[in-house]
Design an enzyme around this catalytic site. Structure first.
Site, PDB file in Angstrom:
ATOM      1  CG  ASP A 193      16.547   1.462 -37.101  1.00 25.59           C
ATOM      2  OD1 ASP A 193      16.331   2.005 -38.207  1.00 25.59           O
ATOM      3  OD2 ASP A 193      15.685   1.383 -36.203  1.00 25.59           O
ATOM      4  CG  HIS A 220      11.960   1.395 -36.649  1.00 28.73           C
ATOM      5  ND1 HIS A 220      13.181   1.109 -37.220  1.00 28.73           N
ATOM      6  CD2 HIS A 220      11.032   1.121 -37.610  1.00 28.73           C
ATOM      7  CE1 HIS A 220      12.994   0.679 -38.461  1.00 28.73           C
ATOM      8  NE2 HIS A 220      11.704   0.679 -38.723  1.00 28.73           N
TER       9      HIS A 220
END
Length: 356
Positions: A193, A220
């Protein structure tokens, strides 16, 4: 003994270590290959990759073989590890590579490891949610973590297997049951990310991604991924449209790749890159380097949730300090509430899987 000849001998000894002549190698060719290999082991850390023959595991194994901080690299999977091990072992870098095939070899793969990286499990396919993955990957993570608790309870664990929001709580419950849970040593890898955020923000700003640092907090998956665009380094400002575009693209980066691959897999190469970048920060922390800071999904008091991703300082015992979120703007505060709501149920799902 004459002082200069003593010094010369020492210099000769050191230079022989730095540049061993082939002559010496040929002389000792009576040694078996294994002995030579073990002698060549670099000073460094012992790392195991669980799921090393998979889509993430193979490029991850290759990149870890290239990392100078790794002295021993153990590759474990339930299929195809002998081939991957043979292939990677031919690379002329310091790490000694060993392969382990099937569950009966899991304990051998884990014994004595400093860092364990877990990309094992099935990948997302088009139309699959991260929850569809849950039932398969939850069982895999449980089994692997039982092995870690038994064979290398003090290792740092980097967990990649999705859904990370639930698999990290699963790992924690397994370690608690075994009496080995150390919250500092269990790290969910959300680095992809951050890597995506750095890349996409750099595109918008017209900068080199290596100069950009975007904190990404929360979890996530989807809306749990919260890029803190107000805290980007170097300091900059975005229009509301840019903020919407960047936030959505960072949150949906995985889906973007799944759709582009059209049934041929999910994000494996960028994930392997991000995993190695994160593992390297863990190894530098283990080495005792100062100021090693990275985002990770950890057992946390930053919010009321038991697990949350934020910046952590990595050291010899894992995540030695967890940093607060810092000042959030209104957009980020609203995003945080959304993230926490979804994250809470994912965490509960993981805990219930073990406690059921």
């Amino acid at each position: 003994m004459h002082p200069t000849s003593d010094a010369n001998q020492r210099i000769a000894r050191i230079s022989a270590h730095l540049q061993p002549s082939n002559f010496q190698m040929e002389e000792s060719s009576g040694l078996s290959r294994e002995n030579c290999r073990a002698k060549g082991g670099a000073p460094g850390f012992k790392v195991a990759i669980l799921g090393a023959a998979g889509g993430i595991g193979q490029p991850l194994a290759m990149l870890m073989k290239m990392n100078p901080l790794v002295s021993v690299l153990h590759l474990y999977d339930v299929v195809n590890t002998p081939g991957v091990t043979s292939d990677i072992s031919h690379m002329d870098t310091g790490a000694v590579v060993r392969g382990f095939l099937g569950q009966q070899q899991l304990e051998d793969a884990l014994t004595g490891m400093d860092l364990v990286i877990i990309p094992a499990g099935v990948p997302r396919k088009p139309g699959m949610t991260r929850d569809d993955l849950f039932n398969i990957n939850a069982g895999i993570v449980k089994t692997l973590c039982e092995g870690i608790a038994k064979c290398c309870p003090n290792a740092i664990v980097n967990l990649i297997s999705n859904p990370v929001n639930s698999t990290v709580p699963i790992a924690a419950e397994v370690f608690k049951k075994a009496g080995t849970f150390d919250p500092k040593r269990l790290l969910g890898v959300t680095m992809l990310d951050v890597v995506r955020a750095n890349t996409f923000v750099a595109e918008v700003l017209g900068l080199d991604p290596r100069e950009v640092d975007v904190p990404v907090v929360g979890g996530h998956a989807g809306v749990t991924i919260l890029p803190l665009l107000s805290q980007v380094k170097p300091p900059c400002s975005f229009t509301p449209e840019e903020i919407d575009y960047l936030t959505a693209r960072i949150q949906n980066g995985g889906t973007e790749v799944v759709e582009a691959k059209a049934g041929a897999g999910s994000a494996t190469l960028s994930m392997a890159y991000a995993a190695v970048k994160f593992a390297d920060t863990c190894l530098r922390g283990l080495r005792g380097d100062a100021g090693v800071i990275q985002c990770a999904y950890v057992f946390s008091q930053v919010t009321e949730l038991p697990f949350f991703a934020s910046k952590v300082r990595l050291g010899r015992t894992g995540a030695e300090e967890i940093y607060p979120l810092g000042p959030l703007n209104e957009y980020e505060r609203a995003g945080l509430e959304k993230a926490k709501k979804e994250l809470a149920s994912s965490i509960q799902k993981g805990i219930s899987f073990i406690r059921k």
